[in-house]
Design an enzyme around this catalytic site. Structure first.
Site, PDB file in Angstrom:
ATOM      1  N   HIS A  12      11.410 -54.679 -16.967  1.00  0.00           N
ATOM      2  CA  HIS A  12      11.117 -55.550 -15.825  1.00  0.00           C
ATOM      3  C   HIS A  12      10.058 -56.603 -16.182  1.00  0.00           C
ATOM      4  CE1 HIS A  12       8.185 -52.127 -14.474  1.00  0.00           C
ATOM      5  NE2 HIS A  12       7.516 -53.016 -15.178  1.00  0.00           N
ATOM      6  N   HIS A 193       5.985 -51.661 -25.620  1.00  0.00           N
ATOM      7  CA  HIS A 193       5.141 -52.853 -25.522  1.00  0.00           C
ATOM      8  C   HIS A 193       3.692 -52.469 -25.275  1.00  0.00           C
ATOM      9  CE1 HIS A 193       6.075 -52.183 -21.233  1.00  0.00           C
ATOM     10  NE2 HIS A 193       5.275 -53.156 -20.840  1.00  0.00           N
TER      11      HIS A 193
HETATM   12 FE   LIG Z   1       5.496 -53.060 -15.814  1.00  0.00          FE
END
Ligand SMILES: [Fe+2]
Length: 310
Positions: A12, A193
């Site tokens: 997202h 990430h």
């Molecule tokens: Fe997030």
């Protein structure tokens, strides 16, 4: 009765939302990302769920760091887009399904998962970006949505196992709802990430691809990944992937992987996406020949992806 027919997992990344809002989707950098969701939009348009349950995390938009619920279920009639610092995203208000949401709250809390009930809540990119990726950018969203916000921002987040078991409780809740509704559940966030610190920009494609493989074939293995391993292997924000396990827990043990997409980077993040269908539901609605054809097509797509295609 209502039933969960499929699960979708998707990153997202907020920059994906900015690319949509600023009409940059055709730029080469972004086209690589968006082209991976074209088939997904077709799948969603064919699937036409009556309701979507979207598991996501709030990024200090609806909840400040002063109050951080571990699991917060949106029971409101609507959820406006949040101001994320640059103003609210120009997306339609998300319409809720208070009846089903309240039923889920009742069932899941009595099953000993202590949800926070939100009768008023704004939603940020964590929820609206995956909606754009799967539904496109319509004037109104095509189905009501039940948001489920999970704390993956402030330690300690819930374990993958807790998330997986919550998914099972949600499925039980949905299946005890008397109205005949087709429900699709989303797990969002990830993949690897890290947005700050000396390891900022960390991406671990090997970890991500193994996670995708096991999400289909051996999700219980994923439920045993400890937080420190997520941090070490997938970066500080890789812990968002525990939300995918809520989606997976709500599906059958054996599922059909109908689509997968993985690309790096997008705003220093690995973008991963997968669509899983419950096997017996899928088989029930299709003739046997068509099931075999879909499996062959899924195998071809997986091979294409491993070759670097989409
Ligand atoms: Fe997030």
């Amino acid at each position: 009765m209502a039933r969960i027919i499929a699960g979708v997992a998707s990153s997202h990344v907020p920059a994906i939302g900015a690319a949509i809002d600023n009409k940059q989707t055709e730029e080469p950098y972004w086209k690589r990302v968006f082209s991976g969701f074209e088939k997904s939009k077709e799948w969603m348009a064919e699937t036409k769920p009556d309701v979507a349950i979207i598991v996501y995390n709030d990024h200090a938009s609806a909840f400040s760091v002063e109050i951080v619920p571990t699991f917060a279920l949106g029971c409101a009639a609507e959820f406006p887009p949040a101001d994320e610092g640059w103003g609210p995203r120009p997306v339609p208000t998300v319409i809720g399904h208070p009846e089903l949401a309240s039923h889920i709250a009742q069932s899941v809390i009595l099953d000993e998962f202590d949800l926070t009930i939100c009768n008023k809540m704004e939603v940020d990119h964590g929820l609206t970006v995956p909606m754009n990726l799967l539904f496109g950018s319509p004037k109104e969203w095509p189905c009501p949505v039940i948001p489920l916000a999970v704390n993956v921002v402030l330690y300690p987040p819930p374990t993958g196992h807790r998330c997986y078991m919550l998914g099972k409780a949600i499925r039980k809740a949905v299946e005890s709802y008397p109205e005949d509704l087709k429900v699709v559940i989303f797990g969002t966030g990830g993949m690897s990430h890290q947005i700050s610190g000396p390891r900022a920009g960390l991406i671990n494609s090997k970890f991500d691809k193994a996670f995708l493989d096991n999400l289909t074939k051996d999700p219980k293995k994923l439920t045993r990944i400890p937080h420190l391993e997520f941090m070490r292997e997938a970066g500080a924000e890789g812990i968002e992937m525990v939300m995918w396990l809520i989606m997976r827990g709500a599906l059958d043990d054996k599922v059909d992987e109908v689509y997968r997409f993985y690309t790096v980077p997008a705003s220093n993040t690995a973008v991963g996406h997968i669509i899983l269908e419950n096997r017996k539901r899928a088989a029930a609605k299709r003739p046997a020949g068509k099931v075999a054809k879909i499996k062959r097509a899924a195998a071809r797509r997986t091979i294409d992806i491993r070759r670097g295609g989409r």
